[in-house]
Design an enzyme around this catalytic site. Structure first.
Site, PDB file in Angstrom:
ATOM      1  N   ASP A 201      43.858  36.702  43.481  1.00  0.00           N
ATOM      2  CA  ASP A 201      44.537  35.512  43.007  1.00  0.00           C
ATOM      3  C   ASP A 201      45.588  35.876  41.956  1.00  0.00           C
ATOM      4  O   ASP A 201      45.317  36.688  41.057  1.00  0.00           O
ATOM      5  CB  ASP A 201      43.517  34.546  42.404  1.00  0.00           C
ATOM      6  CG  ASP A 201      44.128  33.251  41.934  1.00  0.00           C
ATOM      7  OD1 ASP A 201      44.494  32.433  42.791  1.00  0.00           O
ATOM      8  OD2 ASP A 201      44.248  33.062  40.705  1.00  0.00           O
ATOM      9  N   GLU A 270      47.785  37.550  46.708  1.00  0.00           N
ATOM     10  CA  GLU A 270      48.560  36.310  46.667  1.00  0.00           C
ATOM     11  C   GLU A 270      49.815  36.575  45.845  1.00  0.00           C
ATOM     12  O   GLU A 270      49.731  36.930  44.668  1.00  0.00           O
ATOM     13  CB  GLU A 270      47.759  35.180  46.023  1.00  0.00           C
ATOM     14  CG  GLU A 270      48.546  33.879  45.924  1.00  0.00           C
ATOM     15  CD  GLU A 270      47.960  32.893  44.934  1.00  0.00           C
ATOM     16  OE1 GLU A 270      48.072  31.681  45.164  1.00  0.00           O
ATOM     17  OE2 GLU A 270      47.390  33.329  43.911  1.00  0.00           O
TER      18      GLU A 270
END
Length: 542
Positions: A201, A270
């Site tokens: 993330d 990401e």
């Protein structure tokens, strides 16, 4: 499945655990709920699951604010539940990928509790601290994604700390070697537990500019950043100094060195930067950085054959030996059925979109509910849970509309998700789209999804092949996938009206029909594509 390269072309099913299935009656999904539904997930013919955070957290950002990286939040169950989940998934030949939120922690993490106490403790430099300007204002102009200044005052230290997200999500100082080592130790903990990889993330946010230079202003006509409209002041800056710093590459290489000690384990980053396609290419370059990366380029409102073609071509022209991963939906954006359907979505459109996504070169992240064609749920202000939506209401209604519970049964309480009041309401329109209802319809979106992914596994060219686009007029997207002497012509009609296309000068050896899709037909050199039709053909020559 090659155990070392299984991820190349894999379909990864994203699970948002709060909304999968509640088994303990508290209105929130849990790990036992995931275990309960693993047989269903296996029936979809996906290769892996990605589980959004289930770690100990105060849930200010629903698990993306971690207070203990090495334990399961009691809301979701126990570590034994997670061990059981891995065991069952592996018995079904499903790989398990989990989120790792490396750039920041919760303000309730013990590291931060210690760091904020004073300027002389053992962890005083583990977060990004800065003195105020002479007039008491923050050290620079950096903004937080969730609104406002990215700096928060801490009276104990008489300093500001950096938070690129919520004030309760302080950023770690990755310039500190001890921090980097501690983060890698946490990653290794889960590798030792048997996970098959990590979705990383906000990986572009790990490092900050140590000179704390101001970000330059972005002109008004450039403020349509991916995921950040001009309604959000975050779009007013080029985020050169609090995002995608050059030091991140070195850390990624250290992370990859650790991952390589666990054969078959993978990393999926990401990417959110000023030029996400360039960053995806950089972060996956060679065989010593991330295995693959995805960005928000297909998670926007832009929907046209030209946009999809130009986006994928742009990445293909840069990525070299790197590997992409594509997604058209996830837990951060409006459901694709509503975002691209724009109120006129049909089952045929959803079938086509799922097939299109899984026919591009790269791996795929498919968000739970996309196999059902779920639309964005309407959430009233008083029902909102997402702090992002609460802060930007009513111009931006947040991310709750894509996070509502999975509908399992049309006639059950709360669509079979929970016997208690769910943490978010089940959308009324979702009951008719329930798994139970669609199981009984051979032509349903769900069964089309299953049929197509099963069919895809039998055609390795769709998994491993190169991609070359054919420029066609809107609304037709057309390309060729080729691998080891086998080439497929693939076409999609992105419109609700029938379209015809004169086929290129190439021989068609065999028209490949997947019975879960609306298929095109060929006659006298013309391809006829029904509304949202698809066409796959093996070529004899190019």
């Amino acid at each position: 499945m090659d155990q070392l390269t299984w991820w190349r072309g894999a379909v990864i099913y994203q699970i948002y655990p709060r909304s999968m299935l509640d088994t303990n009656g508290d209105g929130v999904g849990d790990l036992q709920g995931i275990i309960n539904k693993l047989d269903y997930i296996a029936s979809l013919n996906v290769d892996a699951i990605w589980i959004s955070p289930f770690f100990t957290s105060p849930m200010k950002d629903f698990g993306y604010d971690i207070s203990d990286y090495r334990d399961v939040d009691p809301m979701f169950g126990s570590m034994q539940d997670f061990d059981d989940l891995i065991a069952k998934a592996h018995s079904l030949n499903i790989k398990v990928i989990i989120d790792q939120v490396l750039s920041h922690t919760s303000d309730q993490h013990q590291w931060f509790i210690e760091s904020r106490e004073d300027r002389a403790n053992a962890k005083q430099d583990w977060y990004v601290w800065a003195d105020p300007n002479e007039d008491g204002t923050p050290p620079n102009n950096w903004l937080a994604i969730f609104g406002g200044c990215a700096w928060e005052w801490e009276p104990r230290r008489q300093q500001y700390y950096l938070h690129n997200f919520l004030t309760s999500q302080p950023d770690l100082n990755f310039h500190n070697e001890d921090v980097r080592n501690a983060v890698l130790d946490n990653v290794q903990f889960w590798l030792d537990k048997g996970v098959d990889g990590f979705r990383l993330d906000a990986i572009t946010f790990c490092f900050h500019d140590d000179l704390l230079r101001d970000n330059p202003a972005k002109p008004k006509d450039k403020r349509q950043g991916r995921g950040f409209s001009e309604d959000n002041p975050y779009a007013y800056q080029y985020h050169y100094f609090n995002n995608t710093r050059p030091e991140t590459v070195s850390f990624i290489e250290d992370l990859r060195a650790l991952i390589n000690r666990y054969p078959g384990a993978v990393t999926l980053g990401e990417v959110s930067s000023e030029d996400s396609l360039a960053t995806m290419a950089e972060y996956t370059q060679g065989n010593e950085r991330l295995h693959m990366a995805y960005s928000f380029e297909l998670l926007t409102d832009d929907f046209s054959a030209e946009y999809i073609r130009e986006t994928v071509e742009a990445l293909e022209g840069r990525i070299g030996d790197g590997w992409p991963c594509w997604a058209i939906g996830n837990h951060d954006v409006q459901r694709v059925a509503s975002r691209w359907g724009k109120g006129q979505v049909t089952p045929e459109m959803i079938k086509m979109l799922n097939a299109m996504l899984c026919s591009l070169r790269g791996s795929v992240c498919s968000y739970q509910g996309e196999e059902l064609g779920l639309t964005e749920a309407k959430i009233e202000y008083g029902q909102l849970q997402d702090p992002f939506g609460i802060a930007f209401w009513p111009m931006f209604k947040g991310r709750d509309g894509c996070r509502t519970p999975m509908p399992w049964s049309e006639k059950s309480l709360n669509a079979g998700f929970s016997e208690a009041k769910p943490w978010l309401p089940v959308a009324t329109a979702h009951y008719a789209l329930s798994v139970e209802s669609q199981e009984q319809d051979e032509q349903s979106i769900l069964n089309s999804y299953r049929h197509f992914l099963g069919w895809r596994k039998k055609h390795p060219t769709l998994i491993n092949g190169d991609i070359e686009f054919i420029v066609t007029a809107e609304p037709i997207l057309s390309f060729i996938r080729s691998d080891e002497g086998i080439s497929y012509l693939i076409c999609f009609n992105l419109d609700a009206q029938q379209q015809t296309l004169t086929l290129p000068e190439m021989g068609i050896d065999e028209v490949l029909i997947d019975h879960g899709l609306v298929n095109g037909t060929v006659s006298n050199g013309l391809l006829t594509l029904p509304p949202y039709g698809c066409f796959y053909a093996q070529l004899t020559s190019i």
